[in-house]
Design an enzyme around this catalytic site. Structure first.
Site, PDB file in Angstrom:
ATOM      1  CD  GLN A  13     -29.050 -21.978 -46.467  1.00 51.04           C
ATOM      2  OE1 GLN A  13     -28.913 -20.931 -45.842  1.00 51.04           O
ATOM      3  NE2 GLN A  13     -30.176 -22.318 -47.038  1.00 51.04           N
ATOM      4  N   GLY A  15     -23.402 -23.425 -41.413  1.00 45.69           N
ATOM      5  CA  GLY A  15     -22.454 -22.591 -40.668  1.00 45.69           C
ATOM      6  C   GLY A  15     -23.136 -21.417 -39.985  1.00 45.69           C
ATOM      7  CG  ASP A  34     -17.537 -19.517 -46.693  1.00 45.70           C
ATOM      8  OD1 ASP A  34     -18.467 -20.240 -46.270  1.00 45.70           O
ATOM      9  OD2 ASP A  34     -17.174 -19.493 -47.888  1.00 45.70           O
ATOM     10  CB  THR A 120     -18.056 -31.590 -45.371  1.00 45.89           C
ATOM     11  OG1 THR A 120     -17.907 -30.264 -44.893  1.00 45.89           O
ATOM     12  CG2 THR A 120     -17.958 -31.602 -46.888  1.00 45.89           C
ATOM     13  CG  HIS A 176     -25.059 -39.234 -42.918  1.00 49.13           C
ATOM     14  ND1 HIS A 176     -26.271 -39.216 -42.295  1.00 49.13           N
ATOM     15  CD2 HIS A 176     -25.026 -38.117 -43.684  1.00 49.13           C
ATOM     16  CE1 HIS A 176     -26.945 -38.139 -42.666  1.00 49.13           C
ATOM     17  NE2 HIS A 176     -26.208 -37.459 -43.522  1.00 49.13           N
TER      18      HIS A 176
HETATM   19  P1  A3D Z   1     -23.659 -24.351 -48.114  1.00 56.17           P
HETATM   20  O1  A3D Z   1     -24.763 -23.484 -47.659  1.00 56.17           O
HETATM   21  O2  A3D Z   1     -23.375 -24.445 -49.572  1.00 56.17           O
HETATM   22  O3  A3D Z   1     -22.327 -23.905 -47.334  1.00 56.17           O
HETATM   23  C1  A3D Z   1     -21.080 -24.422 -47.636  1.00 56.17           C
HETATM   24  C2  A3D Z   1     -20.084 -23.276 -47.507  1.00 56.17           C
HETATM   25  O4  A3D Z   1     -18.774 -23.812 -47.676  1.00 56.17           O
HETATM   26  C3  A3D Z   1     -20.264 -22.165 -48.557  1.00 56.17           C
HETATM   27  O5  A3D Z   1     -20.476 -20.920 -47.907  1.00 56.17           O
HETATM   28  C4  A3D Z   1     -18.948 -22.179 -49.332  1.00 56.17           C
HETATM   29  O6  A3D Z   1     -18.488 -20.881 -49.720  1.00 56.17           O
HETATM   30  C5  A3D Z   1     -18.017 -22.786 -48.296  1.00 56.17           C
HETATM   31  N1  A3D Z   1     -16.787 -23.345 -48.848  1.00 56.17           N
HETATM   32  C6  A3D Z   1     -16.605 -24.020 -50.023  1.00 56.17           C
HETATM   33  N2  A3D Z   1     -15.309 -24.364 -50.158  1.00 56.17           N
HETATM   34  C7  A3D Z   1     -14.675 -23.920 -49.047  1.00 56.17           C
HETATM   35  C8  A3D Z   1     -13.332 -23.989 -48.600  1.00 56.17           C
HETATM   36  N3  A3D Z   1     -12.382 -24.567 -49.333  1.00 56.17           N
HETATM   37  N4  A3D Z   1     -13.023 -23.434 -47.404  1.00 56.17           N
HETATM   38  C9  A3D Z   1     -13.967 -22.832 -46.648  1.00 56.17           C
HETATM   39  N5  A3D Z   1     -15.263 -22.726 -47.034  1.00 56.17           N
HETATM   40  C10 A3D Z   1     -15.603 -23.283 -48.212  1.00 56.17           C
HETATM   41  O7  A3D Z   1     -23.881 -25.867 -47.601  1.00 56.17           O
HETATM   42  P2  A3D Z   1     -24.575 -26.338 -46.221  1.00 56.17           P
HETATM   43  O8  A3D Z   1     -24.094 -25.483 -45.107  1.00 56.17           O
HETATM   44  O9  A3D Z   1     -26.032 -26.519 -46.439  1.00 56.17           O
HETATM   45  O10 A3D Z   1     -23.949 -27.821 -46.112  1.00 56.17           O
HETATM   46  C11 A3D Z   1     -22.573 -27.978 -45.874  1.00 56.17           C
HETATM   47  C12 A3D Z   1     -22.172 -29.456 -46.011  1.00 56.17           C
HETATM   48  O11 A3D Z   1     -22.856 -30.224 -45.024  1.00 56.17           O
HETATM   49  C13 A3D Z   1     -22.528 -30.111 -47.359  1.00 56.17           C
HETATM   50  O12 A3D Z   1     -21.453 -30.930 -47.781  1.00 56.17           O
HETATM   51  C14 A3D Z   1     -23.747 -30.960 -47.028  1.00 56.17           C
HETATM   52  O13 A3D Z   1     -23.882 -32.060 -47.886  1.00 56.17           O
HETATM   53  C15 A3D Z   1     -23.401 -31.400 -45.629  1.00 56.17           C
HETATM   54  N6  A3D Z   1     -24.521 -31.880 -44.812  1.00 56.17           N
HETATM   55  C16 A3D Z   1     -24.278 -32.944 -44.008  1.00 56.17           C
HETATM   56  C17 A3D Z   1     -25.277 -33.440 -43.195  1.00 56.17           C
HETATM   57  C18 A3D Z   1     -25.001 -34.610 -42.312  1.00 56.17           C
HETATM   58  O14 A3D Z   1     -25.873 -35.065 -41.609  1.00 56.17           O
HETATM   59  C19 A3D Z   1     -23.689 -35.205 -42.289  1.00 56.17           C
HETATM   60  C20 A3D Z   1     -26.551 -32.851 -43.212  1.00 56.17           C
HETATM   61  C21 A3D Z   1     -26.764 -31.763 -44.055  1.00 56.17           C
HETATM   62  C22 A3D Z   1     -25.734 -31.272 -44.850  1.00 56.17           C
END
Ligand code: A3D
Length: 320
Positions: A13, A15, A34, A120, A176
């Protein structure tokens, strides 16, 4: 001059949103990496197909091969899993720590000169571990959280005062997590600090306290509303602001998770602090004066981050 190269590790989401924003702002060419096959390729192609409509020049490539990030100027890391309703960020530690290990190795091998922005969760511990796993210099590895947390604070304050978000600046320090420290004394509307605005009758202390709490719970509020996944538009916008500050050597003063050595009595800990971001990466950590209550809140937040770092060391003894 050749375009900059921006590698996005994780094409979920956040990315995908990062790729769209980076391309639309013409910050550089974008590589989406990914482990999921098809996802980065599909998102890259979809965004590329919007470029004739929006009229921007940027190449977009989706990949499952780390070799494609070679020579990236900026890497933004969102690889891992997000929260589900009822989960805290800390519940993600074990699984995302393993992900940071493989990401750190991938960046060290293929893009060791990049400025790395980790998103992350749990953020402060994951960016600490990513710096250790990658071995990149600490001034080139940081985490995005403070811009998002203060943007939430600014948005709620702008709503409360019925003024433009542009005129509200706000300050959030610390980790955070639930212990983050929104600082009202350093938060202003056109330079007027919040305590003065309360005295001027613009709001009440109770309402400001409620906004502070809503800021702390801002991530959980979105997680609950969405049902699956966590916030992604605002986190992506915040990380893009950091990438732009680096690529354009803007010397922006931005809160982010940086390695703190000396300031705030810390040694080698990653925590949310005001920084200066320019071509040198994290060029400076700004130490601000805190009163006793603010210091106590920051210490509590720092203790929470230290606990997460200790848990990382227990899980992976190469970090100890
Ligand atoms: P999501 O849409 O699940 O995307 C994560 C992606 O990471 C997926 O497409 C997975 O396939 C991929 N992935 C998993 N393992 C690997 C790996 N080993 N190598 C490469 N890719 C991999 O999640 P998102 O984009 O919504 O969120 C991503 C992260 O950001 C999560 O850990 C959230 O908790 C974090 N996040 C942080 C904040 C901050 O303010 C710090 C805010 C919102 C989300």
């Amino acid at each position: 001059m050749a375009r900059a190269k921006i590698a996005l590790i994780g094409a979920g989401q956040i990315g995908g949103t990062l790729a769209h924003l980076a391309a639309m702002k013409e910050l550089g060419d974008v590589v989406l990496f990914d482990i999921a096959e098809g996802t980065p390729q599909g998102k890259a192609l979809d965004i590329a197909e919007s470029s004739p409509v929006d009229g921007y020049d940027a190449s977009l490539k989706g990949t499952n091969d780390y070799a494609d990030i070679a020579g990236a100027d900026v890497c933004i890391v969102t690889a891992g899993v997000p929260r589900k309703p009822g989960m805290s960020r800390d519940d993600l530690l074990g699984i995302n720590l393993k992900v940071m290990k493989s990401v750190g190795e991938g960046i060290a091998t293929h893009a060791p000169d990049a400025f790395v922005i980790c998103i992350t969760n749990p953020l402060d511990a994951m960016v600490w571990a990513l710096q250790k796993f990658s071995g990149l210099p600490a001034n080139k590895v940081c985490g995005m959280a403070g811009i998002l947390d203060s943007a939430r604070f600014r948005y709620f304050l702008a709503e409360e005062f019925a003024v433009s978000v542009k005129d509200v600046s706000a300050f959030v320090l610390g980790g955070h997590g639930d212990t983050m420290v929104p600082l009202t004394r350093y938060s202003t509307v056109a330079g007027i600090p919040l305590p003065d605005l309360v005295e001027m009758g613009w709001s009440s202390q109770e309402k400001i306290d409620a906004i502070v709490q809503r800021t702390r719970d801002g991530g959980a509020e979105i997680v609950k509303l969405l049902g699956t996944g966590s916030a992604f538009y605002a986190p992506a916008a915040a990380a893009i602001e950091m990438a732009e500050a680096y690529l354009k050597d803007q010397k922006r003063v931005l809160p982010c998770a940086a390695e703190v050595n000396g300031a705030y009595g810390l040694k080698g800990l990653y925590v949310g602090v005001p920084t200066v971001i320019g071509a040198g990466g994290i060029e400076k950590v700004v130490e601000i004066k805190l009163d006793r209550d603010e210091k106590a809140m920051l210490d509590k937040s720092i203790d929470a981050v230290k606990g997460l770092v200790a848990a990382c060391k227990e899980i992976d003894d190469t970090l100890a």
